[in-house]
Enzyme design. Structure first.
Site, PDB file in Angstrom:
ATOM      1  N   ASP A  40       0.841  -1.204   0.000  1.00 20.43           N
ATOM      2  CA  ASP A  40       0.000   0.000   0.000  1.00 20.43           C
ATOM      3  C   ASP A  40       0.880   1.260   0.000  1.00 20.43           C
ATOM      4  OD1 ASP A  40      -2.213   1.628   0.216  1.00 20.43           O
ATOM      5  OD2 ASP A  40      -2.833   0.936   2.201  1.00 20.43           O
ATOM      6  N   SER A 123      -2.995  -9.903   2.043  1.00 16.96           N
ATOM      7  CA  SER A 123      -3.145 -10.327   3.454  1.00 16.96           C
ATOM      8  C   SER A 123      -1.962 -11.089   4.043  1.00 16.96           C
ATOM      9  CB  SER A 123      -4.410 -11.180   3.674  1.00 16.96           C
ATOM     10  OG  SER A 123      -5.567 -10.384   3.710  1.00 16.96           O
ATOM     11  N   THR A 124      -0.913 -11.334   3.235  1.00 18.62           N
ATOM     12  CA  THR A 124       0.160 -12.191   3.762  1.00 18.62           C
ATOM     13  C   THR A 124       1.282 -11.424   4.467  1.00 18.62           C
ATOM     14  OG1 THR A 124       1.451 -12.172   1.713  1.00 18.62           O
ATOM     15  CG2 THR A 124      -0.231 -13.898   1.930  1.00 18.62           C
ATOM     16  N   GLY A 125       1.133 -10.089   4.541  1.00 15.08           N
ATOM     17  CA  GLY A 125       2.142  -9.294   5.243  1.00 15.08           C
ATOM     18  C   GLY A 125       1.609  -8.881   6.609  1.00 15.08           C
ATOM     19  N   TYR A 127      -1.269  -8.389   7.594  1.00 17.65           N
ATOM     20  CA  TYR A 127      -2.506  -9.079   7.992  1.00 17.65           C
ATOM     21  C   TYR A 127      -2.305 -10.566   8.306  1.00 17.65           C
ATOM     22  CZ  TYR A 127      -5.385  -4.930   7.059  1.00 17.65           C
ATOM     23  OH  TYR A 127      -5.964  -3.675   7.094  1.00 17.65           O
TER      24      TYR A 127
HETATM   25  N1  AR6 Z   1       5.250  -5.272  -4.613  1.00 11.89           N
HETATM   26  C1  AR6 Z   1       4.668  -6.475  -4.437  1.00 11.89           C
HETATM   27  N2  AR6 Z   1       4.428  -7.001  -3.217  1.00 11.89           N
HETATM   28  C2  AR6 Z   1       4.798  -6.258  -2.146  1.00 11.89           C
HETATM   29  C3  AR6 Z   1       5.404  -4.994  -2.241  1.00 11.89           C
HETATM   30  C4  AR6 Z   1       5.631  -4.507  -3.555  1.00 11.89           C
HETATM   31  N3  AR6 Z   1       6.205  -3.305  -3.755  1.00 11.89           N
HETATM   32  N4  AR6 Z   1       5.648  -4.541  -0.968  1.00 11.89           N
HETATM   33  C5  AR6 Z   1       5.214  -5.490  -0.117  1.00 11.89           C
HETATM   34  N5  AR6 Z   1       4.709  -6.536  -0.807  1.00 11.89           N
HETATM   35  P1  AR6 Z   1       1.126  -6.117   3.044  1.00 11.89           P
HETATM   36  P2  AR6 Z   1      -1.553  -7.048   3.879  1.00 11.89           P
HETATM   37  C6  AR6 Z   1       4.131  -7.808  -0.343  1.00 11.89           C
HETATM   38  O1  AR6 Z   1       1.574  -6.015   4.468  1.00 11.89           O
HETATM   39  O2  AR6 Z   1      -0.950  -8.207   4.602  1.00 11.89           O
HETATM   40  C7  AR6 Z   1      -0.881  -2.019   4.853  1.00 11.89           C
HETATM   41  O3  AR6 Z   1      -0.374  -1.178   5.843  1.00 11.89           O
HETATM   42  C8  AR6 Z   1       4.451  -8.251   1.059  1.00 11.89           C
HETATM   43  O4  AR6 Z   1       5.766  -8.815   1.114  1.00 11.89           O
HETATM   44  O5  AR6 Z   1       1.510  -5.033   2.114  1.00 11.89           O
HETATM   45  O6  AR6 Z   1      -2.734  -7.286   3.011  1.00 11.89           O
HETATM   46  C9  AR6 Z   1      -2.317  -1.670   4.449  1.00 11.89           C
HETATM   47  O7  AR6 Z   1      -2.586  -0.299   4.579  1.00 11.89           O
HETATM   48  C10 AR6 Z   1       3.381  -9.324   1.243  1.00 11.89           C
HETATM   49  O8  AR6 Z   1       3.776 -10.520   0.594  1.00 11.89           O
HETATM   50  O9  AR6 Z   1      -0.502  -6.257   2.947  1.00 11.89           O
HETATM   51  C11 AR6 Z   1      -3.128  -2.486   5.397  1.00 11.89           C
HETATM   52  O10 AR6 Z   1      -3.333  -1.819   6.626  1.00 11.89           O
HETATM   53  C12 AR6 Z   1       2.182  -8.734   0.482  1.00 11.89           C
HETATM   54  O11 AR6 Z   1       2.711  -7.694  -0.338  1.00 11.89           O
HETATM   55  C13 AR6 Z   1      -2.296  -3.721   5.628  1.00 11.89           C
HETATM   56  O12 AR6 Z   1      -0.943  -3.340   5.388  1.00 11.89           O
HETATM   57  C14 AR6 Z   1       1.088  -8.172   1.373  1.00 11.89           C
HETATM   58  O13 AR6 Z   1       1.663  -7.524   2.489  1.00 11.89           O
HETATM   59  C15 AR6 Z   1      -2.645  -4.826   4.648  1.00 11.89           C
HETATM   60  O14 AR6 Z   1      -1.917  -5.976   4.985  1.00 11.89           O
END
Ligand code: AR6
Length: 176
Positions: A40, A123-125, A127
């Site tokens: 995000d 959701s894998t980060g 969340y």
């Molecule tokens: N490109 C592709 N994947 C990425 C990138 C990128 N530039 N950066 C991180 N990822 P997350 P969530 C991966 O935490 O779990 C936010 O603060 C990361 O390694 O980004 O859905 C929002 O505002 C992981 O594999 O998203 C919400 O509050 C994946 O993206 C919350 O985090 C998702 O990790 C959403 O959490």
């Protein structure tokens, strides 16, 4: 890794989703659409302030649903913002909500006439969704859509880091 499914293509790549040139990229957002860390934060930084202005106007997005904005300064024309579930213990409807986040995003792309879409591992980060289960849901939802409909030509999973990429690849191999 790339597989043909009916008339469409499902691709897995390791990389940064902000560099993608598909018609839309998907953001793993939160219900307030107010930006955050992870993918995000990366999308809003790379896409510039116009995306956040649109998000403010939209006002929010329930978990499992999706909304669309333009892509600002990104190569992708659109950003589809979806909200995955916060993983608790697996009994709070997480699987259904994660599937719905993927499917709502694909359907929104379809409604807009888009042909290609890139997803992160929603959701894998922050969340905390277990990676293997999340990969199974993501891949099955995308494959089922490509089998049933022919409007979307390309679904790409852009996976950040080797571990995420390898897990998706392993799960995809089991499904084909
Ligand atoms: N490109 C592709 N994947 C990425 C990138 C990128 N530039 N950066 C991180 N990822 P997350 P969530 C991966 O935490 O779990 C936010 O603060 C990361 O390694 O980004 O859905 C929002 O505002 C992981 O594999 O998203 C919400 O509050 C994946 O993206 C919350 O985090 C998702 O990790 C959403 O959490």
């Amino acid at each position: 890794m790339e597989v043909k499914i009916a008339n469409g293509t499902l691709a897995l790549v390791e990389g940064n989703i902000t560099c993608e040139e598909t018609d839309a990229i998907v953001n793993a957002a939160n219900t307030r659409l107010m930006g955050g860390a992870g993918v995000d934060g990366a999308i809003h930084r790379a896409g510039g302030p116009s995306i956040m202005e649109e998000c403010r106007k939209i006002g929010g997005c329930p978990t499992g649903q999706a909304v669309i904005t333009t892509g600002g300064d990104l190569k992708a024309k659109y950003v589809i913002h979806t909200v995955g579930p916060i993983y608790q213990d697996g009994t709070k409807g997480e699987a259904e909500l994660l599937k719905s986040a993927y499917l709502s995003s694909i359907k929104l792309a379809s409604t807009k006439g888009l042909k290609s879409i890139s997803f992160p591992a929603i959701s894998t980060g922050a969340y905390a969704y277990p990676l293997k289960e999340a990969a199974q849901i993501a891949l099955k939802t995308a494959m089922d859509y490509l089998r049933e409909y022919s409007d979307i030509e390309l679904i790409r999973f852009v996976l950040f880091g080797r571990k995420t990429y390898d897990t998706f690849r392993e799960e995809l191999r089991k499904l084909i």
